[in-house]
Design a protein around this motif. Structure first.
Motif, mmCIF file in Angstrom:
data_model
loop_
_atom_site.group_PDB
_atom_site.id
_atom_site.type_symbol
_atom_site.label_atom_id
_atom_site.label_comp_id
_atom_site.label_asym_id
_atom_site.label_seq_id
_atom_site.Cartn_x
_atom_site.Cartn_y
_atom_site.Cartn_z
ATOM 1 N N LYS A 33 31.697 53.582 33.738
ATOM 2 C CA LYS A 33 31.498 52.019 32.498
ATOM 3 C C LYS A 33 31.910 51.415 32.189
ATOM 4 O O LYS A 33 32.657 51.784 30.947
ATOM 5 N N ASP A 39 27.962 48.102 36.275
ATOM 6 C CA ASP A 39 28.881 48.828 37.271
ATOM 7 C C ASP A 39 27.337 50.370 37.957
ATOM 8 O O ASP A 39 26.549 48.849 38.686
ATOM 9 N N THR A 41 25.132 51.411 37.575
ATOM 10 C CA THR A 41 23.414 51.288 36.927
ATOM 11 C C THR A 41 23.279 49.983 37.620
ATOM 12 O O THR A 41 21.619 49.874 37.917
ATOM 13 N N GLU A 58 23.085 59.841 36.291
ATOM 14 C CA GLU A 58 23.848 60.143 35.780
ATOM 15 C C GLU A 58 24.805 61.518 35.629
ATOM 16 O O GLU A 58 25.787 61.926 35.670
#
Length: 292
Positions: A33, A39, A41, A58
């Motif tokens: 991150k 990233d 996500t 995660e």
């Protein structure tokens, strides 16, 4: 978008064409991150994963790998071209540029394997069986490295295509939770271009500690499931400790297979809390293999 060559459309190349090395490099770029670039996500959001799904990823060892595997399993348009488009959409052209040579190499190898599979040999030099030869090391799964140790699994999942929705739930409950089990799901983990029977028998006998058989009416009509089950039951006494675990997840109209009646069933259809079912199955798969 540039292609491997002028005749190859990456939007038609399934994501399974990308080998383990490319997927690991994607993890190096996208798992951390950072504030200056998108990233994993952002990639997951572009693939239409929900907030809760992303939160669950995660806790995985490599979130981008979990995202790619599930996207590949549930979306018919999960292609190499679509992935590159998403990376450009989230402004990670640096990843596309750096990995493009490796991606093109994987696509070429994938197409070569398809061509070999479709073209029968003009001459067979010798008569041979389909039995796998341990000395002949080649990549069979996404995480395989022919120069290193073979990829191993906690369980081989025997299922037919119509039951894949339940298999996908099994992946979420056993791999992406505290159990952290590693399942061998043929459509997700096995590379294309090799003899199905050879790969299957090698995985069941040498790569997987146990075998989960998803029982349904459709299972009874599947030649592949019949072969996998009978092969596992026919293994020599020394490896019968990798016992079969029959799983019934929906009501059946046909009789339960007689060859599995002597085994304890994990029954998802019983009116019990789902957590009990997944805990029992995970515990059975986590136990050490007993050799006779």
């Amino acid at each position: 978008m540039a292609c491997v060559d002028s005749e190859v459309d990456l939007w038609t190349i399934p994501l399974i064409a990308l080998n383990v090395s490319v997927r690991k490099k994607l993890g190096l770029y996208l798992n951390p991150k950072i504030t200056v670039a998108a990233d994993w996500t952002a990639v997951a959001e572009a693939m239409d994963f929900t907030y809760l799904e992303i939160k669950n990823y995660e806790d995985t060892k490599s979130p981008i790998r979990a995202v790619l595997e599930n996207w590949q399993a549930r979306c018919s348009d999960a292609t190499v071209g679509k992935l590159l488009s998403i990376l450009e959409e989230v402004e990670r052209k640096d990843v596309v540029e750096d990995l493009r040579p490796s991606i093109d190499a994987d696509v070429r190898k994938y197409l070569e394997n398809l061509e070999k599979q479709a073209t029968p040999p003009l001459q067979v030099p010798e008569v041979d069986s389909c039995d796998p030869r341990p000395s002949e090391r080649f990549a069979m799964t996404l995480e395989d490295n022919p120069e290193g140790a073979p990829e191993l699994f906690d369980a081989f999942i025997c299922y037919c295509q119509s039951d894949f929705e339940f298999v996908h739930e099994m992946i979420r409950e056993l791999e992406q939770t505290e159990y952290k089990l590693k399942l061998c799901v043929f459509d997700r983990d096995v590379l294309p271009g090799s003899c199905v029977w050879t790969i299957t028998s090698e995985l069941i006998e040498r790569r997987c500690k146990r075998m989960v058989v998803v029982i349904s009416d459709e299972y009874l009509d599947s030649d592949a499931c019949d072969f996998q089950t009978k092969f596992a039951l026919s293994l020599c006494p020394g490896v019968r400790g990798k016992r079969l675990i029959p799983v019934k997840y929906k009501p059946m109209t046909k009789p339960f297979p007689s060859i599995l009646r002597f085994l304890t069933i994990c029954d998802y259809t019983r009116p019990l809390p789902p957590d009990w079912f997944w805990t029992r199955l995970a515990k059975a798969l986590s136990q050490a293999v007993t050799r006779i």
